[in-house]
Design a protein around this motif. Structure first.
Motif, PDB file in Angstrom:
ATOM      1  N   PHE A 119       0.808  -1.216   0.000  1.00 35.40           N
ATOM      2  CA  PHE A 119       0.000   0.000   0.000  1.00 35.40           C
ATOM      3  C   PHE A 119       0.845   1.272   0.000  1.00 35.40           C
ATOM      4  N   PHE A 120       2.163   1.158   0.011  1.00 36.51           N
ATOM      5  CA  PHE A 120       3.007   2.339  -0.124  1.00 36.51           C
ATOM      6  C   PHE A 120       3.464   2.476  -1.571  1.00 36.51           C
ATOM      7  N   ALA A 121       3.562   3.749  -2.005  1.00 41.31           N
ATOM      8  CA  ALA A 121       4.059   4.068  -3.351  1.00 41.31           C
ATOM      9  C   ALA A 121       3.329   3.238  -4.407  1.00 41.31           C
ATOM     10  N   THR A 122       4.084   2.473  -5.216  1.00 43.29           N
ATOM     11  CA  THR A 122       3.462   1.711  -6.304  1.00 43.29           C
ATOM     12  C   THR A 122       3.017   0.317  -5.883  1.00 43.29           C
ATOM     13  N   SER A 123       3.308  -0.075  -4.649  1.00 44.21           N
ATOM     14  CA  SER A 123       2.996  -1.440  -4.200  1.00 44.21           C
ATOM     15  C   SER A 123       1.580  -1.507  -3.616  1.00 44.21           C
ATOM     16  N   ARG A 124       0.607  -1.235  -4.464  1.00 45.83           N
ATOM     17  CA  ARG A 124      -0.776  -1.159  -4.003  1.00 45.83           C
ATOM     18  C   ARG A 124      -1.698  -1.889  -4.969  1.00 45.83           C
ATOM     19  N   PRO A 125      -2.590  -2.735  -4.439  1.00 42.53           N
ATOM     20  CA  PRO A 125      -3.561  -3.407  -5.318  1.00 42.53           C
ATOM     21  C   PRO A 125      -4.478  -2.389  -5.991  1.00 42.53           C
ATOM     22  N   ALA A 126      -4.906  -2.702  -7.197  1.00 47.83           N
ATOM     23  CA  ALA A 126      -5.775  -1.789  -7.940  1.00 47.83           C
ATOM     24  C   ALA A 126      -7.101  -1.571  -7.231  1.00 47.83           C
ATOM     25  N   SER A 127      -7.583  -2.588  -6.512  1.00 46.16           N
ATOM     26  CA  SER A 127      -8.864  -2.454  -5.805  1.00 46.16           C
ATOM     27  C   SER A 127      -8.788  -1.468  -4.655  1.00 46.16           C
ATOM     28  N   ASN A 128      -7.571  -1.235  -4.143  1.00 43.13           N
ATOM     29  CA  ASN A 128      -7.361  -0.283  -3.050  1.00 43.13           C
ATOM     30  C   ASN A 128      -8.239  -0.605  -1.838  1.00 43.13           C
ATOM     31  N   ASN A 129      -8.398  -1.880  -1.554  1.00 49.11           N
ATOM     32  CA  ASN A 129      -9.206  -2.312  -0.417  1.00 49.11           C
ATOM     33  C   ASN A 129      -8.357  -2.252   0.845  1.00 49.11           C
ATOM     34  N   TRP A 130      -8.593  -1.237   1.658  1.00 42.37           N
ATOM     35  CA  TRP A 130      -7.753  -1.011   2.826  1.00 42.37           C
ATOM     36  C   TRP A 130      -7.846  -2.132   3.857  1.00 42.37           C
ATOM     37  N   ARG A 131      -8.887  -2.923   3.818  1.00 44.46           N
ATOM     38  CA  ARG A 131      -8.990  -4.044   4.757  1.00 44.46           C
ATOM     39  C   ARG A 131      -7.889  -5.087   4.516  1.00 44.46           C
ATOM     40  N   HIS A 132      -7.234  -4.996   3.372  1.00 47.78           N
ATOM     41  CA  HIS A 132      -6.133  -5.910   3.081  1.00 47.78           C
ATOM     42  C   HIS A 132      -4.783  -5.345   3.534  1.00 47.78           C
ATOM     43  N   LEU A 133      -4.823  -4.236   4.248  1.00 50.94           N
ATOM     44  CA  LEU A 133      -3.601  -3.660   4.804  1.00 50.94           C
ATOM     45  C   LEU A 133      -3.559  -3.970   6.293  1.00 50.94           C
ATOM     46  N   ASN A 134      -2.860  -5.020   6.646  1.00 47.85           N
ATOM     47  CA  ASN A 134      -2.682  -5.375   8.051  1.00 47.85           C
ATOM     48  C   ASN A 134      -1.402  -6.179   8.197  1.00 47.85           C
ATOM     49  N   ILE A 135      -1.015  -6.450   9.425  1.00 49.15           N
ATOM     50  CA  ILE A 135       0.289  -7.079   9.641  1.00 49.15           C
ATOM     51  C   ILE A 135       0.299  -8.536   9.188  1.00 49.15           C
ATOM     52  N   TRP A 136      -0.843  -9.206   9.189  1.00 48.14           N
ATOM     53  CA  TRP A 136      -0.891 -10.589   8.719  1.00 48.14           C
ATOM     54  C   TRP A 136      -0.649 -10.649   7.214  1.00 48.14           C
ATOM     55  N   GLN A 137      -1.299  -9.766   6.464  1.00 53.44           N
ATOM     56  CA  GLN A 137      -1.097  -9.751   5.017  1.00 53.44           C
ATOM     57  C   GLN A 137       0.343  -9.399   4.678  1.00 53.44           C
ATOM     58  N   SER A 138       0.916  -8.431   5.369  1.00 56.02           N
ATOM     59  CA  SER A 138       2.307  -8.035   5.117  1.00 56.02           C
ATOM     60  C   SER A 138       3.267  -9.164   5.454  1.00 56.02           C
ATOM     61  N   ALA A 139       3.021  -9.867   6.561  1.00 55.92           N
ATOM     62  CA  ALA A 139       3.875 -11.001   6.921  1.00 55.92           C
ATOM     63  C   ALA A 139       3.855 -12.069   5.843  1.00 55.92           C
ATOM     64  N   ASN A 140       2.694 -12.298   5.250  1.00 55.54           N
ATOM     65  CA  ASN A 140       2.596 -13.259   4.156  1.00 55.54           C
ATOM     66  C   ASN A 140       3.318 -12.784   2.908  1.00 55.54           C
ATOM     67  N   ASP A 141       3.337 -11.462   2.673  1.00 53.68           N
ATOM     68  CA  ASP A 141       4.131 -10.926   1.561  1.00 53.68           C
ATOM     69  C   ASP A 141       5.585 -11.345   1.709  1.00 53.68           C
ATOM     70  N   LEU A 142       6.150 -11.121   2.901  1.00 49.63           N
ATOM     71  CA  LEU A 142       7.552 -11.465   3.133  1.00 49.63           C
ATOM     72  C   LEU A 142       7.769 -12.973   3.077  1.00 49.63           C
ATOM     73  N   HIS A 143       6.825 -13.726   3.609  1.00 52.00           N
ATOM     74  CA  HIS A 143       6.940 -15.183   3.598  1.00 52.00           C
ATOM     75  C   HIS A 143       7.052 -15.707   2.170  1.00 52.00           C
ATOM     76  N   ARG A 144       6.223 -15.216   1.272  1.00 55.48           N
ATOM     77  CA  ARG A 144       6.237 -15.703  -0.110  1.00 55.48           C
ATOM     78  C   ARG A 144       7.532 -15.314  -0.815  1.00 55.48           C
ATOM     79  N   ILE A 145       8.039 -14.105  -0.534  1.00 58.28           N
ATOM     80  CA  ILE A 145       9.303 -13.684  -1.132  1.00 58.28           C
ATOM     81  C   ILE A 145      10.441 -14.577  -0.651  1.00 58.28           C
ATOM     82  N   ILE A 146      10.480 -14.836   0.632  1.00 59.25           N
ATOM     83  CA  ILE A 146      11.544 -15.677   1.195  1.00 59.25           C
ATOM     84  C   ILE A 146      11.494 -17.074   0.596  1.00 59.25           C
ATOM     85  N   GLN A 147      10.321 -17.653   0.540  1.00 60.91           N
ATOM     86  CA  GLN A 147      10.198 -18.994  -0.003  1.00 60.91           C
ATOM     87  C   GLN A 147      10.561 -19.055  -1.486  1.00 60.91           C
TER      88      GLN A 147
END
Length: 383
Positions: A119-147
């Motif tokens: 949700f910062f700068a260009t890293s934002r879904p087109a739907s702009n659904n703010w309910r998807h901005l939370n620490i669980w979703q962000s943790a999963n972002d990092l998890h998928r990158i690491i894996q």
């Protein structure tokens, strides 16, 4: 841990092969072969024996619906060797598109990933659904990158970050404790509520009383003379081309003044106590000092609020924030009680603040967290 907080199970990864095979194949081609990863560009790195890549990684907008909407999360890679450790730096805010290395990568001679927060700068879904901005979703972002990158970089992994980036690295470990080998969190506060009163207790003790009294006197003097200071703020905004439509000049001035004790001890040194203007000092002197401690453009302008809006949303729904001491300003405030995270967001927040989340994180840290180092120092975010 609540069942809704469980991420995708960590899969086992294998070594990509012998070191000889890894070194003989160009890293650019190997990066391009990773599913979901896009190499945006490679630019020259001034750091010896490194290559620098701007990347994006495809993430689900909602990790509970992995086949639904997706968006590109921006990241950069400072590559040394596939046999070197990997440091993943969480910015917590926007990313960095220039070659640089943070302390852990420099000390370890490691590769370094810098990951922008969703949700910062260009890293934002087109739907702009703010309910998807939370620490669980962000943790999963990092998890998928690491894996995704562990098969290419199979050596030790360390996560780190400062301020909200340090907080982000802690939350990732809370949900995925076995993703990496260690975490270093610089200045990663854990706030209880949107107005955590523990900060007031700290501000009543930090430094010496003479300095604290001088800050309080400056606040009172500045609020009594706001009609002298407002033209200076307007003149400054005109000269820089910045606008203050969202908060207005008067409210921005008041918020900056009420933030002075927190901002002073967060960003300044005790040696500056002697510089605090005394009551009756010229208006320009008072304004310039306030601006040097609690900068108007970087804290209250429309462009600043737009950039930091995702942080304020998270502070208002999950992360919490600090309460400021205002007892000595009674009768001088025009907007009492308004200096809270929700005020800085441009839309009404309908979600309730999660009163227990940060307590659960803290409980996990005390009783289950391991291989984690917390360091004090500079903190880079404001309410």
């Amino acid at each position: 841990m609540d069942s809704t907080e469980v991420g995708v199970p960590q899969s086992q990864t294998e070594s990509p092969g012998t070191d000889e095979a890894a070194s003989s194949e160009d890293i650019l081609n190997r990066l391009r072969a990773i599913p979901g990863l896009t190499v945006v560009r490679e630019t020259a790195s001034p750091i010896p024996d490194t290559r620098f890549f701007e990347l994006s990684f495809e993430e689900p907008a909602d990790h509970r619906r992995p086949h639904g909407e997706r968006f590109p999360l921006s990241l950069t890679l400072l590559h040394r060797s596939v046999t070197a450790p990997m440091v993943l730096h969480s910015t917590g805010y926007g990313g960095h598109s220039f070659p640089a290395q943070f302390e852990p990568a420099a000390l370890l001679g490691a590769n370094q990933l810098v990951v922008e927060h969703r949700f910062f700068a260009t890293s934002r879904p087109a739907s702009n659904n703010w309910r998807h901005l939370n620490i669980w979703q962000s943790a999963n972002d990092l998890h998928r990158i690491i894996q995704a990158l562990k098969p290419l970089y199979p050596e030790r992994w360390l996560t780190e970050g400062a301020s909200k980036g340090g907080m982000t690295s802690v939350y990732h470990r809370y949900f995925f404790p076995n993703d990496v080998d260690a975490t270093v969190a610089y200045v990663a506060p854990n706030s209880y509520g949107v107005e955590d009163a523990r900060y007031i207790h700290f501000l009543h003790q930090v430094g010496d009383e003479a300095c604290r009294a001088r800050i309080r006197a400056l606040q009172q003097d500045a609020l009594r003379r706001r009609e002298e200071l407002l033209p200076l703020l307007e003149q400054s905004a005109t000269s820089t081309g910045d606008t203050f439509h969202r908060l207005g000049l008067d409210r921005s001035l008041e918020f900056a003044i009420t933030e002075l004790p927190f901002a002073f001890w967060q960003y300044s040194r005790a040696e500056r106590c002697a510089e605090i203007p005394l009551p009756g000092a010229p208006a320009e002197t008072v304004f310039n000092f306030i601006d040097s401690i609690s900068p108007f453009v970087f804290g209250y302008s429309d462009s600043a609020l737009s950039f930091y809006e995702p942080y304020y949303y998270q502070a208002a729904t999950e992360l919490g924030a600090y309460r400021l001491p205002t007892w000595h300003l009674r009768g001088l405030l025009r907007y009492p009680g308004q200096n809270t995270p929700a005020t800085y967001v441009s839309f009404p927040i309908t979600e309730d603040f999660d009163e227990t989340l940060m307590f659960r994180v803290q409980h996990w840290l005390w009783h289950e967290g391991s291989r984690m180092l917390s360091l004090p120092g500079f903190c880079g975010h404001r309410r």
